[in-house]
Design an enzyme around this catalytic site. Structure first.
Site, PDB file in Angstrom:
ATOM      1  N   TYR A   1      21.849-121.878  48.847  1.00  0.00           N
ATOM      2  CA  TYR A   1      21.933-123.057  47.971  1.00  0.00           C
ATOM      3  C   TYR A   1      21.182-122.858  46.660  1.00  0.00           C
ATOM      4  O   TYR A   1      21.650-123.266  45.605  1.00  0.00           O
ATOM      5  CB  TYR A   1      21.396-124.298  48.702  1.00  0.00           C
TER       6      TYR A   1
ATOM      7  N   GLU B   1      20.126-111.492  79.046  1.00  0.00           N
ATOM      8  CA  GLU B   1      21.104-111.917  78.025  1.00  0.00           C
ATOM      9  C   GLU B   1      21.334-113.423  78.084  1.00  0.00           C
ATOM     10  O   GLU B   1      21.393-114.102  77.069  1.00  0.00           O
ATOM     11  CB  GLU B   1      22.428-111.167  78.252  1.00  0.00           C
TER      12      GLU B   1
ATOM     13  N   ASP C   1      25.611-109.213  81.300  1.00  0.00           N
ATOM     14  CA  ASP C   1      26.862-109.289  82.061  1.00  0.00           C
ATOM     15  C   ASP C   1      27.404-107.878  82.241  1.00  0.00           C
ATOM     16  O   ASP C   1      27.129-106.991  81.434  1.00  0.00           O
ATOM     17  CB  ASP C   1      27.911-110.104  81.289  1.00  0.00           C
TER      18      ASP C   1
END
Lengths: 389, 538
Positions: free
Chosen positions: A106, A207, A259
């Site tokens: 910004y 994770e 995973d």
């Protein structure tokens, strides 16, 4: 703002960064003074310029450089953006501010209004999307050799940590064993953290945030003398840097639990050797000694070649296994091309995956039983050295 | 289509059977479409055109800067009767010639071998015949030759059966101001609302080819259009020349013989034709097997036909002279295109004279590009033949064919493009497809010349476009660098403020470095940045 509230460590960091900026851009001014086409030399942040250092086991930025000149039709805007971003960061450093990357976007989003010689009026923004300004921040990092953390630029906190250790941050002492059901959010400037005392044998990075919470509730970390961390998915820079410091400075081994699929493997790989888009940070962020504890394909299916028995029964496999999607298969083939996935153990993992076309989430292990995960699976694997490095 | 073909077939057959009992006036009375008077729309346009072209022929050809006034008034809206008035400041008409000039078809001062706008000797007379057929009203003529002390007035009709003028009234007035020229008024049935667009186009096109003329046009609604003279120079006057042996047919040869006083063929050849000296004449007569002492008046019809074909075959005549031609010239074309179309670039090419079927011709091409010309899918084509604009039957014209088989891309023109192409064919005999004079036939020599001229002009256009592209490139670079300079200068000034560098100094230094980088001369740089403004809204 009262001066006394400002942390001394921050102050030092600011002073260093400001000086680096002055030195770098002094060169540009000299080029202009000599009437030359001003330019910046940046290491190229591209896949082709990302090199895997086999000895150090790190993804590093290669030697290719990019010359970004102002008086070049296609480079002019990028050159301007780089200087603009440098100025905004410089001003924030001077003013003792802690901008986020969104703030920087910004602050630098200006509108250039110009009227062409023909009389047509145009408007152009210095940048339009944050994607653009984020890329410029990365350019500033490689240009100055300063990571954004060193320039006191903040980002959203994502990683969490609990464990029997005390740290100092911003002048406060924090006991990471007294976080209740919550956890300490790893701050965006982990280099400003001071490790006070630690009572732990290893670091376990999970994770999945949900699995982290479950392990925290049963105080896994106290029982097993572990520092428990979650990256909540793809790890941010702060989490990676924090893990690296635990490993490097405290000598704690790091185990990573993800995973059992190509995306999980890649998360491990980012912790261990760095990411392709941020390869310039690997030297400070990667943990080359990090170990992949699981969930591995051999944990699910066993391995007749090594005689390893699976942790799941035939019945459990039927319940928990998810069929691999095309995208998973595609990703697995990509990983096969990366040098650091070409070790025998990783080749075997990928081989089994492509053969079975099956993946598994960590949650499957908690479904089998949280105690199974905490008291059998993890301790047994660590004790027997059943991990991939 | 079928009807048109039938009409044309009728026009072709009819004369063969009945020509003996039909005067030329009568012929045109019955076959008005041949002269372009098919319907009230076309007739109004054609009438204006014929009269304006006569007016121009009475001026520029004689070295006078034309001042032409034209008005169309609605005299009877219900009947669609319009009075057309055309006034010029030309050479005027000797009073004793006026009845024939306006009252007899094929009586023309232009029926000579000299390039002029009108060629068929029809012009005004076709208008008069059409007026008689539709409104029954006569033509009124005021005229004063140069230096005449009087202005002459005639009111006349044509006796169509006898192809003779019928003077209804005449008069003479004092001419104290020394006015010269001709003013004609005639009332015809027309269709202004339909012809309007074409008539306006006609004036615009006429003005392009005659930038040395003042033309004022007042339309039936009272609108006034003025085309002011933008060029104070007239094109060179065409000279009258003798015919070339390759350019005559049997009928013409017969006329030439009957007008000649030559006693021998040798004499006849030398006196009648251009570029034929004694030696050439002797060589030709020997080639043709005609005794040089033979009296030309004794040649039979068959001899004449044979003579014409021998003349066509004989290759040793000098090429026809172009003295009779009056091209517009690059200056006229460029001035005309510039003042009317207001393009950013114009170029015109006048080719050297060439010959087709024994007739000399000159091709000219002008290209106007950009500016106020709107981009179009195909080039805007402005066709001219002997200085008159051709508006109908564009697609049948050889120029259209050439333009549409042209490889524009080679010349950096990609459509839609803001481009207009002017083509002009100047010749003692333009091969029109019909007497309406609206399209030129595809003579291979003319087509080739058009193509060459277009290439020549297009090469100049390409040079211009290349230069422009380079300039735009330079401009784009400058604009790019300039628009980012404020941010760059400010950033350096902020970061390096402890070294005491000022933003304005950095800007100056950047400007110097930029000029050095662009390698442009100071002047050109100044020109390119003129009017460039940059500001930053933070």
């Amino acid at each position: 703002m009262a001066e006394s509230y400002i942390d001394q460590a921050d102050k030092e960091a600011r002073k260093r960064a400001l000086e680096v900026f002055r030195q770098r851009f002094r060169e540009v001014l000299e080029q202009i003074r000599r009437g030359e086409n001003p330019f910046l030399m940046l290491p190229k942040r591209t896949l082709s310029n990302t090199i895997y250092d086999e000895r150090r086991k790190l993804l590093l930025l290669g030697p290719e450089k990019l010359k970004r000149s102002f008086f070049d039709l296609h480079e002019a805007k990028k050159f301007m953006q780089t200087l603009l971003m440098a100025r905004i960061i410089f001003e924030a450093l001077e003013r003792d501010e802690y901008p986020t990357i969104r703030d920087l976007y910004y602050r630098g989003k200006h509108t250039i209004v110009y009227r062409e010689p023909g009389g047509r009026r145009h408007e152009e923004n210095t940048w339009d999307e944050q994607r653009e300004s984020d890329a410029v921040i990365r350019d500033i990092e490689v240009l100055t050799g300063l990571l954004r953390e060193e320039m006191l630029i903040l980002s959203k906190e994502k990683g969490k940590v609990v464990g029997d250790m005390r740290i100092r941050s911003g002048g406060d002492v924090i006991d990471l064993s007294k976080m209740g059901h919550g956890a300490y959010a790893i701050e965006p400037t982990p280099d400003l953290i001071e490790f006070l005392d630690v009572n732990a044998e290893y670091v376990l990075v999970v994770e999945k945030d949900a699995v982290f919470q479950q392990l925290h509730r049963i105080k896994y970390w106290r029982q097993h003398k572990a520092i428990l961390i979650t990256s909540a998915g793809q790890p941010d820079r702060a989490t990676r840097r924090f893990v690296r410091r635990l490993n490097e400075e405290l000598g704690l081994p790091v185990y990573i639990l993800t995973d059992a699929d190509p995306y999980g493997w890649y998360i491990y790989s980012v912790f261990k050797i760095g990411s392709i888009t941020l390869s310039y940070e690997s030297e400070r962020l990667a943990t080359p000694q990090a170990r992949f504890i699981g969930v591995s394909m051999t944990d699910i299916f066993g391995d007749p070649k090594s005689g390893k028995k699976p942790y799941l029964t035939e019945q459990e496999r039927r319940n928990y296994i998810i069929k691999a999607k095309d995208a998973d298969i595609k990703r697995a083939y990509e990983l096969m091309n990366y040098l650091w996935f070409q070790t025998p153990k990783w080749k075997r993992e990928i081989e089994i995956f492509l053969d079975k076309k099956a993946k598994l989430e960590i949650e499957a292990l908690t479904s089998k039983g949280l105690r199974f995960l905490a008291d059998k699976y993890l301790p047994e694997k660590i004790e027997t050295g059943d991990w991939i490095e | 289509m079928a009807r048109q073909r039938a009409q044309r077939a009728k026009a072709a057959e009819a004369p063969r059977e009945t020509f003996k009992s039909m005067s030329p006036s009568e012929f045109f009375y019955h076959y008005k479409e041949i002269a372009g008077f098919d319907n009230p729309t076309k007739a109004l346009y054609q009438a204006v055109r014929e009269l304006v072209e006569n007016a121009l022929d009475a001026t520029d050809v004689h070295g006078i800067f034309p001042d032409i006034f034209v008005s169309i008034e609605a005299v009877d809206r219900e009947e669609s009767f319009y009075r057309i008035t055309v006034e010029d400041n030309g050479i005027g008409i000797p009073p004793n010639n006026v009845p024939s000039a306006f009252g007899r078809v094929f009586f023309s001062s232009k029926y000579k071998l000299r390039q002029a706008r009108g060629r068929f000797g029809l012009g005004a007379k076709a208008v008069i015949i059409y007026a008689q057929a539709t409104t029954g009203r006569p033509i009124e003529v005021y005229t004063a030759p140069i230096g005449s002390r009087r202005v002459y007035y005639f009111k006349l009709k044509i006796d169509i059966q006898r192809n003779e003028p019928l003077v209804l009234a005449r008069g003479e007035f004092e001419n104290p101001s020394g006015w010269h020229g001709t003013r004609v008024s005639i009332t015809i049935k027309g269709d202004w609302s339909r012809a309007r667009h074409r008539i306006y186009t006609y004036f615009q096109r006429t003005a392009i080819a005659a930038p040395y003329a003042n033309i004022v046009f007042v339309d039936p609604d009272g609108n006034v259009v003025v085309y002011r003279r933008t060029l104070n120079k007239l094109p060179p006057k065409p000279r009258e020349v003798k015919p070339h042996p390759h350019g005559v047919d049997a009928e013409m040869l017969k006329q030439l013989i009957s007008r000649s006083n030559a006693k021998t063929m040798l004499e006849f050849m030398v006196e009648t034709f251009q570029g034929v000296g004694k030696k050439t004449a002797e060589a030709f007569l020997e080639y043709a097997g005609i005794p040089k002492d033979l009296d030309p008046h004794r040649l039979s019809e068959r001899d004449i036909v044979r003579l014409v074909s021998k003349m066509r075959e004989f290759r040793k005549f000098r090429p026809p002279s172009a003295d009779a031609l009056s091209p517009l010239g690059p200056e006229v074309i460029e001035t005309g295109l510039r003042s009317i179309l207001k393009p950013e670039f114009v170029v015109a090419v006048t080719r050297r004279p060439k010959v087709y079927e024994g007739h000399p011709f000159i091709v000219e091409v002008g290209i106007a590009y950009g500016g106020e010309i709107p981009p179009q899918e195909e080039p805007m084509l402005l066709r001219y033949a002997n200085k008159i604009p051709l508006l109908y039957d564009e697609r049948a014209d050889v120029a259209w064919k050439v333009l549409h088989s042209f490889d524009w891309k080679t010349y950096m023109v990609t459509f839609p493009a803001p481009i207009a192409v002017l083509t002009h064919i100047a010749s003692t005999k333009v091969p029109y497809k019909a007497a309406g004079k609206e399209s030129v036939a595809e003579a291979p020599e003319i087509e080739q010349e058009l193509r060459n001229a277009l290439r020549e002009a297009a090469r100049k256009l390409r040079e211009y476009l290349l230069k422009k592209k380079r300039e735009e490139e330079a401009k784009r670079r400058i604009v790019t660098f300039m628009k980012y300079t404020p941010e760059v200068a400010k950033s350096l000034a902020v970061i390096l403020k402890s070294y005491g560098v000022k933003e304005s100094d950095i800007r100056e230094m950047l400007l110097t470095a930029m000029k050095k980088r662009l390698g442009l001369p100071e002047e050109e740089f100044a020109k390119l940045v003129e009017g460039l403004e940059v500001s930053v809204e933070e």
